[in-house]
Design a protein around this motif. Structure first.
Motif, PDB file in Angstrom:
ATOM      1  N   ILE A 140      58.445  27.967  49.709  1.00  0.00           N
ATOM      2  CA  ILE A 140      57.392  28.129  50.705  1.00  0.00           C
ATOM      3  C   ILE A 140      56.689  29.459  50.491  1.00  0.00           C
ATOM      4  O   ILE A 140      57.301  30.433  50.029  1.00  0.00           O
ATOM      5  N   SER A 141      55.407  29.482  50.830  1.00  0.00           N
ATOM      6  CA  SER A 141      54.600  30.694  50.701  1.00  0.00           C
ATOM      7  C   SER A 141      53.894  30.969  52.017  1.00  0.00           C
ATOM      8  O   SER A 141      53.549  30.038  52.758  1.00  0.00           O
ATOM      9  N   PRO A 142      53.642  32.247  52.309  1.00  0.00           N
ATOM     10  CA  PRO A 142      52.745  32.558  53.417  1.00  0.00           C
ATOM     11  C   PRO A 142      51.298  32.344  52.978  1.00  0.00           C
ATOM     12  O   PRO A 142      51.021  32.133  51.794  1.00  0.00           O
ATOM     13  N   LEU A 143      50.365  32.410  53.910  1.00  0.00           N
ATOM     14  CA  LEU A 143      48.967  32.510  53.534  1.00  0.00           C
ATOM     15  C   LEU A 143      48.771  33.824  52.789  1.00  0.00           C
ATOM     16  O   LEU A 143      49.192  34.878  53.257  1.00  0.00           O
ATOM     17  N   GLN A 144      48.157  33.761  51.628  1.00  0.00           N
ATOM     18  CA  GLN A 144      47.975  34.955  50.807  1.00  0.00           C
ATOM     19  C   GLN A 144      46.550  35.482  51.005  1.00  0.00           C
ATOM     20  O   GLN A 144      45.577  34.852  50.596  1.00  0.00           O
ATOM     21  N   LEU A 145      46.453  36.662  51.631  1.00  0.00           N
ATOM     22  CA  LEU A 145      45.172  37.260  51.998  1.00  0.00           C
ATOM     23  C   LEU A 145      44.787  38.359  51.017  1.00  0.00           C
ATOM     24  O   LEU A 145      45.629  38.913  50.297  1.00  0.00           O
ATOM     25  N   THR A 146      43.515  38.713  51.021  1.00  0.00           N
ATOM     26  CA  THR A 146      43.065  39.888  50.290  1.00  0.00           C
ATOM     27  C   THR A 146      43.456  41.134  51.086  1.00  0.00           C
ATOM     28  O   THR A 146      43.779  41.053  52.278  1.00  0.00           O
ATOM     29  N   ALA A 147      43.398  42.296  50.453  1.00  0.00           N
ATOM     30  CA  ALA A 147      43.796  43.538  51.118  1.00  0.00           C
ATOM     31  C   ALA A 147      42.895  43.874  52.302  1.00  0.00           C
ATOM     32  O   ALA A 147      43.306  44.591  53.214  1.00  0.00           O
ATOM     33  N   SER A 148      41.682  43.345  52.318  1.00  0.00           N
ATOM     34  CA  SER A 148      40.755  43.594  53.427  1.00  0.00           C
ATOM     35  C   SER A 148      41.151  42.827  54.688  1.00  0.00           C
ATOM     36  O   SER A 148      40.619  43.105  55.769  1.00  0.00           O
ATOM     37  N   LEU A 149      42.023  41.840  54.547  1.00  0.00           N
ATOM     38  CA  LEU A 149      42.502  40.998  55.650  1.00  0.00           C
ATOM     39  C   LEU A 149      41.443  40.052  56.213  1.00  0.00           C
ATOM     40  O   LEU A 149      41.692  39.367  57.213  1.00  0.00           O
ATOM     41  N   ASN A 150      40.283  39.999  55.587  1.00  0.00           N
ATOM     42  CA  ASN A 150      39.225  39.163  56.151  1.00  0.00           C
ATOM     43  C   ASN A 150      38.972  37.875  55.381  1.00  0.00           C
ATOM     44  O   ASN A 150      38.032  37.141  55.669  1.00  0.00           O
ATOM     45  N   SER A 151      39.810  37.590  54.375  1.00  0.00           N
ATOM     46  CA  SER A 151      39.644  36.341  53.628  1.00  0.00           C
ATOM     47  C   SER A 151      40.925  36.003  52.883  1.00  0.00           C
ATOM     48  O   SER A 151      41.776  36.870  52.651  1.00  0.00           O
ATOM     49  N   LEU A 152      41.062  34.734  52.517  1.00  0.00           N
ATOM     50  CA  LEU A 152      42.172  34.326  51.664  1.00  0.00           C
ATOM     51  C   LEU A 152      41.928  34.799  50.244  1.00  0.00           C
ATOM     52  O   LEU A 152      40.786  34.910  49.791  1.00  0.00           O
ATOM     53  N   ASP A 153      43.012  35.077  49.529  1.00  0.00           N
ATOM     54  CA  ASP A 153      42.907  35.374  48.107  1.00  0.00           C
ATOM     55  C   ASP A 153      42.184  34.216  47.414  1.00  0.00           C
ATOM     56  O   ASP A 153      42.462  33.040  47.687  1.00  0.00           O
ATOM     57  N   LYS A 154      41.246  34.550  46.546  1.00  0.00           N
ATOM     58  CA  LYS A 154      40.374  33.533  45.951  1.00  0.00           C
ATOM     59  C   LYS A 154      41.163  32.458  45.212  1.00  0.00           C
ATOM     60  O   LYS A 154      40.939  31.259  45.391  1.00  0.00           O
ATOM     61  N   ASN A 155      42.114  32.854  44.382  1.00  0.00           N
ATOM     62  CA  ASN A 155      42.909  31.871  43.641  1.00  0.00           C
ATOM     63  C   ASN A 155      43.790  31.044  44.568  1.00  0.00           C
ATOM     64  O   ASN A 155      44.000  29.853  44.339  1.00  0.00           O
TER      65      ASN A 155
END
Length: 299
Positions: free
Chosen positions: A124-139
């Protein structure tokens, strides 16, 4: 989240971090693990850093288990050192964490609760966010998130958990009992493709993987532009992904056809050299494929 929601037994969690010239991130990465609501132990495997990462890690003393390889083993082989340590020391769960990633205090707690209550779930994985916290990691958004998540999010009734077909290994929580059955990462992959193959082997053994939308974590990678050199290399890796996939019929034929098309329609000296390397290793890939289906194949 209330800790009482998690089984009463003492949970043994091992966090595995592989480093290579990771001074930009490593302090934030490890600090986040130390601040987790779930007690854990961290093993760091360094792949021959030259930027001060080793000095930083050595200064942590007994706060971590530190293993220096003095060479770049790649992602899979380095993580296998940690996976074997987890099995030898009877850990219940393993968390694979990229050096350029970090977690929140409740990330492990939420994921362990979800994984412990789903017998068919291996990873299982968490939602993977960008460091800005305002979007999901693109990949993560493109490769891991099923459309159902996006549909439910737009309609404001997102569920706490979704099955997925692929999740990149920057944030993986695994049951150690599953690792004993499946083994570690395949040595057929020098770098890249290891996570594809591991998930394929999980599916082959009738396990599922998923994403918790209640758990969040950061993957702080910069936007990367793929160079021509990387494209040549990834053509090579993708052919190995095909040939090592236990879910495919006629794996060898499909892999060869894939590469022959590349040579015909995108001929270049680097592509041809990688093709020859791939072709010369066919018997090796066949041997590794058989091993990958054996219990504890790479541990």
């Amino acid at each position: 989240m209330n800790l009482s929601l998690i089984p009463e037994k003492v949970i043994k969690l091992l966090v595995i971090v592989v480093t290579y010239n990771g001074m930009k991130w490593i302090e934030k990465c490890l600090s986040s693990v130390f601040n987790s609501s779930i007690p854990n132990k961290v093993i760091v495997i360094d792949n021959g850093s030259t930027d001060g990462t080793i000095n930083f890690l050595e200064a942590l003393g007994k706060k971590i288990i530190f293993y220096k390889t003095d060479q770049n083993l790649g992602f899979g082989k380095a993580n296998n050192i940690g996976l074997k340590y987890a099995i030898d020391n009877n850990y219940d769960y393993v968390y694979l964490l990229n050096q350029d990633a970090w977690v929140f205090p409740d990330t492990f707690e939420i994921l362990i609760k979800e994984l412990s209550t789903n017998p068919e779930l291996a990873l299982i994985s968490p939602l993977q966010l960008t460091a800005s916290l305002n979007s999901l990691d693109k990949n993560f958004l493109q490769l891991a998130c099923p459309l159902e998540i996006l549909s439910d999010a737009l309609c404001a009734h997102i569920k706490p958990f979704y099955h997925s077909n692929f999740i990149m290994a920057a944030h993986w929580l695994l049951k150690t009992e599953i690792i004993k059955q499946i083994g570690g990462f395949s040595p057929a992959f020098p770098h890249y493709g290891e996570d594809d193959n591991y998930i394929q082997r999980l599916f082959f053994n009738n396990y599922k993987i998923g994403i918790s939308t209640e758990a969040r974590a950061i993957h702080d990678r910069e936007e990367r532009i793929r160079s021509k050199a990387f494209e040549y290399y990834y053509n090579y890796i993708y052919s190995i992904i095909l040939i090592e996939n236990p879910l495919l019929k006629h794996r060898f034929l499909k892999s060869l056809k894939h590469y022959i098309k590349i040579i015909i329609f995108h001929f270049s000296i680097p592509n041809f050299k990688y093709f020859m390397k791939f072709f010369c290793n066919l018997f090796y890939y066949k041997k590794i494929f058989k091993q990958s289906l054996q219990k504890k194949a790479f541990l």
